[in-house]
Design a protein around this motif. Structure first.
Motif, PDB file in Angstrom:
ATOM      1  N   ALA A   1      49.136 -55.797 -46.934  1.00 48.27           N
ATOM      2  CA  ALA A   1      50.224 -55.044 -47.578  1.00 48.27           C
ATOM      3  C   ALA A   1      50.039 -54.957 -49.090  1.00 48.27           C
ATOM      4  N   LEU A   2      49.663 -56.060 -49.715  1.00 50.37           N
ATOM      5  CA  LEU A   2      49.582 -56.091 -51.176  1.00 50.37           C
ATOM      6  C   LEU A   2      48.247 -55.584 -51.724  1.00 50.37           C
ATOM      7  N   ARG A   3      47.190 -55.656 -50.942  1.00 51.61           N
ATOM      8  CA  ARG A   3      45.868 -55.245 -51.419  1.00 51.61           C
ATOM      9  C   ARG A   3      45.494 -53.819 -51.042  1.00 51.61           C
TER      10      ARG A   3
ATOM     11  N   GLU B   1      56.366 -49.629 -47.574  1.00 49.63           N
ATOM     12  CA  GLU B   1      57.294 -49.067 -48.557  1.00 49.63           C
ATOM     13  C   GLU B   1      57.434 -49.980 -49.774  1.00 49.63           C
ATOM     14  N   LEU B   2      56.280 -50.510 -50.219  1.00 48.82           N
ATOM     15  CA  LEU B   2      56.218 -51.353 -51.406  1.00 48.82           C
ATOM     16  C   LEU B   2      55.599 -50.551 -52.533  1.00 48.82           C
TER      17      LEU B   2
ATOM     18  N   LEU C   1      59.198 -57.388 -50.233  1.00 48.71           N
ATOM     19  CA  LEU C   1      58.188 -57.794 -49.262  1.00 48.71           C
ATOM     20  C   LEU C   1      58.843 -58.448 -48.049  1.00 48.71           C
ATOM     21  N   LEU C   2      59.789 -59.344 -48.279  1.00 42.17           N
ATOM     22  CA  LEU C   2      60.468 -60.015 -47.166  1.00 42.17           C
ATOM     23  C   LEU C   2      61.201 -59.012 -46.288  1.00 42.17           C
TER      24      LEU C   2
ATOM     25  N   ALA D   1      58.153 -65.704 -61.132  1.00 41.70           N
ATOM     26  CA  ALA D   1      59.570 -65.325 -61.162  1.00 41.70           C
ATOM     27  C   ALA D   1      59.967 -64.896 -59.741  1.00 41.70           C
ATOM     28  N   ASN D   2      60.474 -63.707 -59.581  1.00 44.53           N
ATOM     29  CA  ASN D   2      60.891 -63.235 -58.260  1.00 44.53           C
ATOM     30  C   ASN D   2      59.938 -62.193 -57.696  1.00 44.53           C
ATOM     31  N   LYS D   3      58.664 -62.296 -58.089  1.00 34.67           N
ATOM     32  CA  LYS D   3      57.667 -61.321 -57.642  1.00 34.67           C
ATOM     33  C   LYS D   3      56.461 -62.027 -57.038  1.00 34.67           C
ATOM     34  N   ILE D   4      55.739 -61.286 -56.188  1.00 35.62           N
ATOM     35  CA  ILE D   4      54.522 -61.791 -55.560  1.00 35.62           C
ATOM     36  C   ILE D   4      53.429 -60.739 -55.691  1.00 35.62           C
ATOM     37  N   ARG D   5      52.178 -61.204 -55.759  1.00 29.00           N
ATOM     38  CA  ARG D   5      51.055 -60.270 -55.785  1.00 29.00           C
ATOM     39  C   ARG D   5      49.830 -60.923 -55.149  1.00 29.00           C
ATOM     40  N   ALA D   6      48.911 -60.054 -54.755  1.00 31.28           N
ATOM     41  CA  ALA D   6      47.586 -60.505 -54.353  1.00 31.28           C
ATOM     42  C   ALA D   6      46.789 -60.643 -55.644  1.00 31.28           C
TER      43      ALA D   6
END
Length: 183
Positions: free
Chosen positions: A15-17, A24-25, A38-39, A73-78
């Motif tokens: 999803a992230l890569r 729908e991100l 993401l959740l 913080a409140n974010k995520i990434r690859a």
């Protein structure tokens, strides 16, 4: 109820890569998405036995040997491996003098002639040790070729290096004359 964390990690990486639009991100300039988004996307599919939550994401990051994801913080990434069209900004850095890359026998001739290119990814991925380079190379060849990269010579040739994580370095291209076949 238990969650298959390997499966979940693979889905998050995908999803992230590679396909944020399928979930729908929308990645920001540094590749982050809000954790809440993401959740929602993961739980909307009802693929897992229970809803995925922040503790599941934190667990995946904690147990990962390759450190594929990061929460800030409140974010995520690859952290690396992107194939999305949008260029993900990375932090420039000075790598160790020597890095490594695992590749296939089939690709070696082309690499020695043309250098290392990112191919379907945004960046060339380099490892700080031969163990990781071997592990990566084994995905496509049971006895991969391990290349040694002279990063000082590459930087002198104009190559810019970026931090992937504590074991992975990224760059746009590696000239052939900075490569040596280690094994």
């Amino acid at each position: 109820m238990s969650i298959n964390y390997t499966e979940l990690s693979k889905e998050i990486s995908y999803a992230l890569r590679h396909a944020p639009w399928e979930y729908e991100l929308e990645l920001d300039a540094e590749g982050f998405v809000p954790i809440e988004q993401l959740l929602f996307a993961l739980n909307e599919s009802e693929k897992y036995e229970r809803n995925i939550d922040l503790t599941d994401l934190e667990h995946i990051i904690k147990i990962s040997e390759k450190k594929r994801h990061e929460i800030v913080a409140n974010k995520i990434r690859a952290l690396y491996g992107h194939s999305v069209p949008q260029m993900i900004k990375k932090i420039a850095g000075t790598p160790p003098a020597i890095l490594y890359h695992g590749t296939t026998h089939r690709a070696l001739k082309s690499i020695l002639n043309e250098g290392l290119k990112p191919m379907r990814r945004q960046y060339v991925h380099l490892s700080i040790d031969t163990d990781m380079a071997t592990q990566v190379g084994k995905r496509r060849d049971s006895t991969p070729i391990i290349l040694q990269i002279d990063t000082v010579k590459a930087e002198d040739a104009g190559v810019h290096f970026y931090i992937g994580n504590e074991r992975v370095w990224l760059c746009d291209f590696i000239p052939a004359d900075t490569l040596t076949i280690l094994r």
